[in-house]
Design an enzyme around this catalytic site. Structure first.
Site, short mmCIF file in Angstrom:
data_model
loop_
_atom_site.label_atom_id
_atom_site.label_comp_id
_atom_site.label_asym_id
_atom_site.label_seq_id
_atom_site.Cartn_x
_atom_site.Cartn_y
_atom_site.Cartn_z
N HIS A 166 0.79 -1.27 -0.02
CA HIS A 166 -0.05 0.09 0.05
C HIS A 166 0.81 1.23 0.11
O HIS A 166 1.91 1.12 0.49
CB HIS A 166 -1.07 0.13 1.06
CG HIS A 166 -0.39 -0.11 2.66
ND1 HIS A 166 0.13 -1.43 3.06
CD2 HIS A 166 0.10 0.64 3.44
CE1 HIS A 166 0.68 -1.35 4.18
NE2 HIS A 166 0.83 -0.14 4.46
N HIS A 168 0.84 5.33 1.18
CA HIS A 168 0.45 6.33 2.00
C HIS A 168 0.30 7.70 1.37
O HIS A 168 1.60 7.91 0.95
CB HIS A 168 1.03 6.39 3.30
CG HIS A 168 0.89 5.36 4.33
ND1 HIS A 168 0.12 5.06 5.24
CD2 HIS A 168 1.85 4.19 4.14
CE1 HIS A 168 0.34 3.85 6.03
NE2 HIS A 168 1.37 3.20 5.26
P1 AMP Z 1 1.70 0.54 7.37
O1 AMP Z 1 1.77 0.37 8.68
O2 AMP Z 1 2.72 1.17 6.63
O3 AMP Z 1 1.68 -1.25 6.92
O4 AMP Z 1 0.31 1.05 7.05
C1 AMP Z 1 -0.99 0.17 7.34
C2 AMP Z 1 -2.14 1.31 7.43
O5 AMP Z 1 -3.40 0.81 7.45
C3 AMP Z 1 -1.93 2.05 8.90
O6 AMP Z 1 -1.57 3.42 8.71
C4 AMP Z 1 -3.26 1.96 9.74
O7 AMP Z 1 -3.76 2.95 10.26
C5 AMP Z 1 -4.09 1.66 8.21
N1 AMP Z 1 -5.30 0.83 8.65
C6 AMP Z 1 -5.23 -0.21 9.11
N2 AMP Z 1 -6.63 -0.68 9.39
C7 AMP Z 1 -7.44 0.04 8.82
C8 AMP Z 1 -8.80 0.14 8.47
N3 AMP Z 1 -9.71 -0.77 8.86
N4 AMP Z 1 -9.12 1.31 7.80
C9 AMP Z 1 -8.32 2.20 7.30
N5 AMP Z 1 -7.00 2.05 7.56
C10 AMP Z 1 -6.59 0.99 8.20
#
Ligand code: AMP
Length: 180
Positions: A166, A168
């Site tokens: 993903h 950001h």
């Molecule tokens: P990473 O830490 O780079 O793997 O990013 C994962 C991201 O997904 C984090 O910023 C979380 O806040 C976000 N995240 C996890 N669960 C959800 C959800 N249900 N809806 C939206 N964002 C989420």
């Protein structure tokens, strides 16, 4: 007109300073260790990032098992999310724990082994380009196209917590450099 004190208190809003030390008037602040002078908000941030590191290490252990992630549920619309952009290949939704006024996560709808950028193979080149272009479309939609950041956390040392590649997309405030 704001007084000096109220101006300062506005500037420090959100910061919780440690309790004053006894006889603080007789203490030479220049000789105190910087950690004692630091606003507590920064200390909390450090504690939060410790938690993120622990969570990231735990997530990394099951990264290559092919287990579904929370993003599969979002793609399947089994759990709610605020979708800001969608096409046949990618989905973009608001991060549940935003780190900036605008914080959108952009993901491929089909993971196809892309648990993280470090696992990318030649066959992924097209979707990787598509994700980056979608990030730009999202920035335009959100009104931040003149100043935004795209981040990919890869692996536990970068605090990746969800093993479905993903991007950001962050913006809406002055972003600092270098990142933490
Ligand atoms: P990473 O830490 O780079 O793997 O990013 C994962 C991201 O997904 C984090 O910023 C979380 O806040 C976000 N995240 C996890 N669960 C959800 C959800 N249900 N809806 C939206 N964002 C989420």
């Amino acid at each position: 007109m704001l007084s000096g004190i109220s101006r300062r208190s506005r500037a420090l809003r959100g910061h919780v300073f440690p309790k004053p030390l006894p006889n603080s008037s007789s203490i030479n602040l220049a000789r105190l260790p910087p950690a004692l002078l630091r606003p507590r908000r920064f200390m909390c941030r450090n504690a939060a990032s410790d938690n993120e590191e622990v969570a990231a290490k735990a997530a990394a252990k099951i990264a290559d098992t092919g287990a579904p992630t929370i993003f599969d549920k979002i793609i399947a619309k089994e759990i709610p999310s605020t979708i800001v952009y969608e096409d046949d290949k990618v989905l973009a939704f608001r991060d549940i724990n935003p780190q900036a006024p605008v914080h959108i996560v952009v993901i491929p709808k089909i993971r196809d082994g892309l648990t993280q950028l470090g696992k990318a193979e030649v066959r992924h080149a097209e979707v990787l380009g598509h994700l980056l272009f979608a990030a730009k479309l999202v920035a335009e939609k959100e009104g931040i196209v003149d100043g935004f950041r795209v981040v990919i956390n890869n692996g536990p040392e970068a605090c990746q917590s969800v093993y479905h590649l993903h991007l950001h997309v962050l913006g809406g405030r002055q972003l600092k450099w270098p990142p933490g």
